[in-house]
Design an enzyme around this catalytic site. Structure first.
Site, PDB file in Angstrom:
ATOM      1  N   HIS A   1       5.336 -10.722  10.203  1.00  0.00           N
ATOM      2  CA  HIS A   1       6.292 -10.369   8.967  1.00  0.00           C
ATOM      3  C   HIS A   1       7.888 -10.541   9.287  1.00  0.00           C
ATOM      4  CE1 HIS A   1       2.998  -8.559   6.768  1.00  0.00           C
ATOM      5  NE2 HIS A   1       2.729  -7.785   7.633  1.00  0.00           N
TER       6      HIS A   1
ATOM      7  N   ASP B   1      -3.490  -8.901   4.881  1.00  0.00           N
ATOM      8  CA  ASP B   1      -2.255  -9.676   4.601  1.00  0.00           C
ATOM      9  C   ASP B   1      -2.184 -11.097   5.640  1.00  0.00           C
ATOM     10  OD1 ASP B   1      -1.936  -7.535   6.114  1.00  0.00           O
ATOM     11  OD2 ASP B   1       0.109  -7.459   6.187  1.00  0.00           O
TER      12      ASP B   1
ATOM     13  N   GLU C   1      -6.117  -7.389   9.186  1.00  0.00           N
ATOM     14  CA  GLU C   1      -5.798  -6.792   8.045  1.00  0.00           C
ATOM     15  C   GLU C   1      -5.417  -7.983   7.008  1.00  0.00           C
ATOM     16  OE1 GLU C   1      -2.537  -3.892   8.039  1.00  0.00           O
ATOM     17  OE2 GLU C   1      -2.868  -3.035   5.964  1.00  0.00           O
TER      18      GLU C   1
ATOM     19  N   HIS D   1      -4.917  -9.946  14.315  1.00  0.00           N
ATOM     20  CA  HIS D   1      -4.983  -8.665  13.414  1.00  0.00           C
ATOM     21  C   HIS D   1      -5.752  -9.126  12.222  1.00  0.00           C
ATOM     22  CE1 HIS D   1      -4.090  -4.964  11.494  1.00  0.00           C
ATOM     23  NE2 HIS D   1      -2.887  -5.447  10.939  1.00  0.00           N
TER      24      HIS D   1
ATOM     25  N   TYR E   1      10.134  -0.350   8.251  1.00  0.00           N
ATOM     26  CA  TYR E   1       8.854  -0.701   8.943  1.00  0.00           C
ATOM     27  C   TYR E   1       8.261   0.163   9.861  1.00  0.00           C
ATOM     28  CZ  TYR E   1       4.882  -3.820   9.817  1.00  0.00           C
ATOM     29  OH  TYR E   1       3.632  -4.674   9.904  1.00  0.00           O
TER      30      TYR E   1
ATOM     31  N   HIS F   1      -1.400  -1.710  14.763  1.00  0.00           N
ATOM     32  CA  HIS F   1      -1.727  -0.323  14.165  1.00  0.00           C
ATOM     33  C   HIS F   1      -3.172  -0.074  13.699  1.00  0.00           C
ATOM     34  CE1 HIS F   1      -1.273  -1.373   9.719  1.00  0.00           C
ATOM     35  NE2 HIS F   1      -1.135  -2.432  10.324  1.00  0.00           N
TER      36      HIS F   1
ATOM     37  N   HIS G   1       0.801  -1.231  -0.015  1.00  0.00           N
ATOM     38  CA  HIS G   1      -0.113  -0.081  -0.068  1.00  0.00           C
ATOM     39  C   HIS G   1       0.920   1.181  -0.048  1.00  0.00           C
ATOM     40  CE1 HIS G   1       0.315  -0.132   4.533  1.00  0.00           C
ATOM     41  NE2 HIS G   1      -0.642  -1.118   4.607  1.00  0.00           N
TER      42      HIS G   1
ATOM     43  N   ASP H   1       1.946  -7.338  13.902  1.00  0.00           N
ATOM     44  CA  ASP H   1       2.535  -6.426  13.181  1.00  0.00           C
ATOM     45  C   ASP H   1       3.785  -5.788  13.721  1.00  0.00           C
ATOM     46  OD1 ASP H   1       1.608  -6.615  10.472  1.00  0.00           O
ATOM     47  OD2 ASP H   1       0.212  -5.029  10.990  1.00  0.00           O
TER      48      ASP H   1
HETATM   49 FE1  FEO Z   1      -1.317  -4.531   9.481  1.00  0.00          FE
HETATM   50 FE2  FEO Z   1       0.805  -6.845   8.345  1.00  0.00          FE
HETATM   51  O1  FEO Z   1      -1.021  -6.013   8.622  1.00  0.00           O
END
Ligand code: FEO
Length: 409
Positions: free
Chosen positions: A225, A82, A80, A78, A192, A145, A24, A164
């Protein structure tokens, strides 16, 4: 890639994305990973899933350890995409007894996947859940986040699954912090934080204080990640402690765009003045630097010097776009100065000053404009400006009070 055992009966079962170069709007030049973890116990538990196209990789990893139908719980730290894009298919295949999430997590899951009949199990901050031999506890990390974000901690193994937080976009066949180049790892961790967490720094600060107060023994931090921290936990916690207060390293960034080279010549003059004051600096032309790399430098810089000529009563689009991005992330604790060339109206300097004032930078000079092409006297003024910024920065770093210039141009 095979599953990796983090501790007895705790496995990494995620996916490596060697391809992605854009997250993004953040450039992910080294790819990324979507980490998911499997705990084998009386209640078999999957922590997080992966981005939708990587579902087969996740299921293949799980299948090499256990029949996926034996998974009892799925923890969603989370929502999101991904980490949850594959969730509907995974839920269908596994048919779990519980989908464990925060209160805001349940709301977000409903808004994403519109499944009223999933077996949601909402956990409260601090709540514990026994899996048999291992115990999970949950730490709400709202707005780190997203509103739904939480951490999951395995007490017996002292592993913190941090979603994250403490992650980095780094595709690698290695799974641990001590198996990769530490400079690369810290650079990607900085990038990051700069591009994902800067805006939420006050909450990061509170979270670090809370974790310190809880005195949680932590053997591993396993983010969603990048790699698992086991040998350099102190280093990443120390870095987060610096980043969350946007502590600069005493250096200056000259971030600029140029039309017919006049603003670049001004930038060079300012750099010469900084050099005379012994201030380390970096020249960053927005034509050849990606905004997310620039933000990485901004996080650890002490002075931000913005240069842009005026175009159509405004700024060049690259500077306007960069300022929109930086204002969204809201770095603080910086000295700011604007400069640029112009032809007849000259609004760009004022607009850059306005943006920096809104970010509460300390503006230490009204700004410098040069009409059309700088001559010798203009360049001398640029060198003087570099000297002024350098001296002010030295005072700023020494903790002296610097008043922001009110009368900006
Ligand atoms: Fe906030 Fe890795 O997604």
């Amino acid at each position: 890639m095979k599953p990796i055992e983090l501790a007895k009966n705790v496995y990494w079962v995620g996916a490596i994305d060697w391809l992605t170069r854009d997250f993004h709007g953040y450039s992910t030049n080294r790819g990324t990973t979507y980490n998911a973890y499997l705990i084998i116990d009386e209640k078999v538990t999957l922590i997080d899933t992966v981005k939708k196209p990587y579902r087969n990789e996740l299921m293949h990893h799980i299948r090499s350890i256990i029949d996926p139908a034996k998974i009892d719980y799925i923890v969603v730290n989370h929502v999101e995409m991904d980490h949850s894009g594959s969730l509907p298919e995974v839920v269908k295949e596994i048919n779990p007894e519980k989908i464990i999430c925060s209160k805001m997590g349940q709301k977000a899951l409903l808004k994403h996947f519109h499944q009223e009949d999933w077996p949601y199990h909402v956990v409260s901050p601090g709540e514990e859940l026994s899996l048999g031999e291992k115990t999970l506890s949950f730490l709400e990390t709202r707005m780190l986040h997203w509103p739904d974000s939480m951490f999951t901690y395995v007490k017996e193994d002292q592993i913190l699954f941090s979603s994250d937080a403490f992650g980095e976009h780094l595709a690698t066949s290695e799974r641990f912090d001590d198996e990769v180049n530490l400079d690369v790892l810290m650079h990607e961790s900085t990038k990051y934080y700069a591009n994902i967490l800067t805006l939420y720094s006050p909450l990061v600060k509170k979270l670090l204080a809370k974790v310190a107060e809880m005195d949680l023994p932590i053997k591993m931090i396993a983010p969603d990640h990048g790699v698992v921290w086991r040998s350099h936990i102190d280093k990443i916690l120390e870095a987060y402690g610096r980043w969350c207060v946007h502590e600069g390293k005493g250096n200056a960034l000259i971030i600029y765009d140029t039309m017919w080279d006049s603003t670049r010549l001004m930038a060079k003059g300012i750099a010469e003045g900084l050099q005379e004051q012994g201030i380390p600096y970096k020249m960053i032309n927005l034509q050849v630097n990606h905004r997310s790399d620039v933000m990485t430098d901004v996080l650890e810089a002490s002075a931000i010097i913005l240069g842009c000529p005026t175009l159509n009563n405004g700024m060049l689009p690259r500077m306007a776009g960069f300022l929109m991005y930086m204002r969204g992330l809201r770095p603080t604790n910086k000295i700011g100065v604007a400069f640029g060339s112009y032809g007849w109206s000259g609004e760009a300097v004022k607009l850059m000053n306005k943006a920096m004032t809104e970010m509460k930078f300390t503006i230490c000079h009204p700004g410098l404009k040069v009409q059309y092409v700088p001559e010798e006297t203009d360049l001398t003024e640029c060198i003087q400006l570099g000297n002024t910024i350098g001296k002010t920065l030295q005072d700023f770093l020494a903790g002296k009070e610097i008043n922001s210039v009110e009368d900006i141009i």
